[in-house]
Write a protein that holds these residues in place. Structure first.
Motif, mmCIF file in Angstrom:
data_model
loop_
_atom_site.group_PDB
_atom_site.id
_atom_site.type_symbol
_atom_site.label_atom_id
_atom_site.label_comp_id
_atom_site.label_asym_id
_atom_site.label_seq_id
_atom_site.Cartn_x
_atom_site.Cartn_y
_atom_site.Cartn_z
ATOM 1 N N SER A 108 38.611 48.235 -117.754
ATOM 2 C CA SER A 108 39.906 48.837 -117.450
ATOM 3 C C SER A 108 40.014 50.244 -118.019
ATOM 4 N N VAL A 109 40.198 51.220 -117.156
ATOM 5 C CA VAL A 109 40.388 52.595 -117.612
ATOM 6 C C VAL A 109 41.649 52.687 -118.467
ATOM 7 N N ARG A 110 42.691 51.975 -118.060
ATOM 8 C CA ARG A 110 43.942 51.985 -118.837
ATOM 9 C C ARG A 110 43.702 51.466 -120.247
ATOM 10 N N ASP A 111 42.945 50.396 -120.365
ATOM 11 C CA ASP A 111 42.679 49.802 -121.675
ATOM 12 C C ASP A 111 41.850 50.747 -122.540
ATOM 13 N N ILE A 112 40.869 51.391 -121.942
ATOM 14 C CA ILE A 112 40.025 52.324 -122.691
ATOM 15 C C ILE A 112 40.851 53.502 -123.183
ATOM 16 N N LYS A 113 41.724 54.014 -122.329
ATOM 17 C CA LYS A 113 42.588 55.121 -122.739
ATOM 18 C C LYS A 113 43.532 54.695 -123.865
ATOM 19 N N SER A 114 44.048 53.480 -123.774
ATOM 20 C CA SER A 114 44.946 52.968 -124.805
ATOM 21 C C SER A 114 44.209 52.812 -126.128
ATOM 22 N N PHE A 115 42.999 52.240 -126.077
ATOM 23 C CA PHE A 115 42.193 52.098 -127.291
ATOM 24 C C PHE A 115 41.889 53.456 -127.898
ATOM 25 N N SER A 116 41.468 54.388 -127.058
ATOM 26 C CA SER A 116 41.104 55.723 -127.541
ATOM 27 C C SER A 116 42.276 56.381 -128.243
ATOM 28 N N THR A 142 36.674 42.778 -107.524
ATOM 29 C CA THR A 142 37.404 44.035 -107.660
ATOM 30 C C THR A 142 38.403 43.922 -108.808
ATOM 31 N N THR A 143 38.415 44.893 -109.695
ATOM 32 C CA THR A 143 39.330 44.874 -110.834
ATOM 33 C C THR A 143 40.752 45.170 -110.381
ATOM 34 N N SER A 144 41.707 44.984 -111.276
ATOM 35 C CA SER A 144 43.113 45.248 -110.947
ATOM 36 C C SER A 144 43.355 46.722 -110.644
ATOM 37 N N GLU A 145 42.412 47.582 -111.098
ATOM 38 C CA GLU A 145 42.529 49.018 -110.835
ATOM 39 C C GLU A 145 41.786 49.432 -109.569
ATOM 40 N N GLY A 146 41.164 48.451 -108.903
ATOM 41 C CA GLY A 146 40.547 48.719 -107.605
ATOM 42 C C GLY A 146 39.079 49.077 -107.641
ATOM 43 N N TYR A 147 38.385 48.823 -108.776
ATOM 44 C CA TYR A 147 36.975 49.174 -108.899
ATOM 45 C C TYR A 147 36.090 47.932 -108.831
ATOM 46 N N GLU A 148 34.896 48.095 -108.267
ATOM 47 C CA GLU A 148 33.918 47.013 -108.285
ATOM 48 C C GLU A 148 33.585 46.718 -109.746
ATOM 49 N N LEU A 149 33.558 45.453 -110.124
ATOM 50 C CA LEU A 149 33.532 45.062 -111.538
ATOM 51 C C LEU A 149 32.296 45.530 -112.296
ATOM 52 N N PHE A 151 30.350 48.091 -111.729
ATOM 53 C CA PHE A 151 30.511 49.534 -111.894
ATOM 54 C C PHE A 151 31.567 49.851 -112.943
ATOM 55 N N ALA A 152 32.682 49.124 -112.911
ATOM 56 C CA ALA A 152 33.787 49.393 -113.828
ATOM 57 C C ALA A 152 33.342 49.275 -115.282
ATOM 58 N N VAL A 153 32.560 48.244 -115.590
ATOM 59 C CA VAL A 153 32.108 48.033 -116.975
ATOM 60 C C VAL A 153 30.924 48.924 -117.319
#
Length: 323
Positions: A108-116, A142-149, A151-153
């Motif tokens: 999750s890009v949102r989670d990474i940004k929040s952690f950062s 597909t993740t909740s943000e619309g990315y293939e899993l 690739f997302a990780v």
């Protein structure tokens, strides 16, 4: 089409033979005959290290190895309960209480940004960032943000974590370093800009290999882009290790090589080695295996011609648009 199939067949055969001779546990034991024991005896007390995907497998072994040598280790895990258990085990077995859990979902890009954002409030230098978190999902998810899993990780998560944490990594220069755990499977894939496998029938193993090839290319790009900031960027592969992830994602492979796969500690050996070595002995942007820099391409595998600056820059532009 015939030529492409011939190249793919050769690539697969060359990878299989090379892997069997080098990536298995017997390969590690053979290479270990040339290891310098003193390389792993260095202490890194007071150094701050982040390890992603740290609650099991190679990530856990890496976090344990760094804690054993005195580092303050921040273990990034998706699952809070498993993360807490892993932290407790490392604290108990190493006697190092400076081991902490940070919960973050690398898909999750949102989670990474929040952690950062949270972590930057500590305002501490990060001496070693280990991008270990990885995934091989055989079906398209597909993740909740619309990315293939996958690739997302493997790609977006690695890229986002690195880029967002660089200000803290830069604080530890000239000893700053980023280490990314790739896979020997990347030898099977040329670099492609089709990051989410939108063309053709989805294949999880092939997507994983593509992702891991991208990690190698990104490491080269980071070394070029941030070389003047005193940060070393290294990518490695652990060989074929017996980890929970391999058992789950590749059950047939795991069963076929039962008793022949490396332990998690053996898989993590080069990660820890890269974290401990003086930077003048390492090549930023280099690809490492069993404590040595190795080629990023197998002979006659037709992957090198795709590995160019235009493709890498296109990939980076795409990743930036997702951030």
């Amino acid at each position: 089409m015939f030529l492409l199939k011939l190249i793919q067949a050769w690539r697969s055969t060359a990878f299989g033979v090379y892997g069997y001779l080098n990536f298995t546990r017997s390969g590690f034991l053979e290479h270990a005959k040339n290891f310098n024991r003193e390389d792993m005896e260095r202490r890194i007390d007071g150094k701050n290290c982040i390890v992603t995907g740290a609650n099991s497998g190679i990530g856990y072994a890496t976090a344990h190895g760094l804690a054993l040598r005195g580092a303050t280790v921040y273990m990034i895990c998706r699952n809070k309960e498993r993360g807490e258990d892993a932290v407790s085990k490392i604290q108990s077995s190493t006697g190092n209480q400076n081991v902490y859990l940070e919960v973050c979902d690398l898909s999750s890009v949102r989670d990474i940004k929040s952690f950062s954002s949270r972590f930057k409030e500590k305002d501490i230098p990060i001496h070693v960032l280990v991008n270990n978190a990885g995934l091989l999902e055989n079906t398209r998810v597909t993740t909740s943000e619309g990315y293939e899993l996958n690739f997302a990780v493997n790609v977006l998560g690695t890229y986002g974590m690195t880029e967002l944490m660089l200000p803290l990594v830069e604080k530890s220069q000239p000893d700053a370093r980023v280490i990314t755990v790739s896979s020997g499977g990347m030898y099977n894939s040329p670099l492609t800009t089709d990051l989410q496998f939108n063309s053709g029938i989805f294949n999880g193993v092939e997507q994983y290999a593509r992702n891991k090839r991208v990690q190698v290319a990104l490491t080269e790009k980071w070394a070029e882009k941030y070389g003047d900031k005193g940060i070393g960027f290294y990518v490695m592969h652990p060989g074929w290790a017996e980890t929970p992830g391999v058992a789950t994602s590749l059950p047939s492979f795991s069963k076929s090589f039962e008793g022949k796969l490396r332990t998690s500690d053996e898989g993590a050996d080069t990660v820890i080695w890269l974290a401990l070595q003086p930077k003048e002995k390492l090549v930023s942007g280099g690809f490492y295996f069993d404590r040595a820099e190795v080629s990023k391409h197998l002979p006659l595998a037709a992957t090198k011609s795709y590995h160019d600056a235009i493709a890498i820059d296109s990939i980076v532009d795409t990743l930036n648009s997702f951030m």
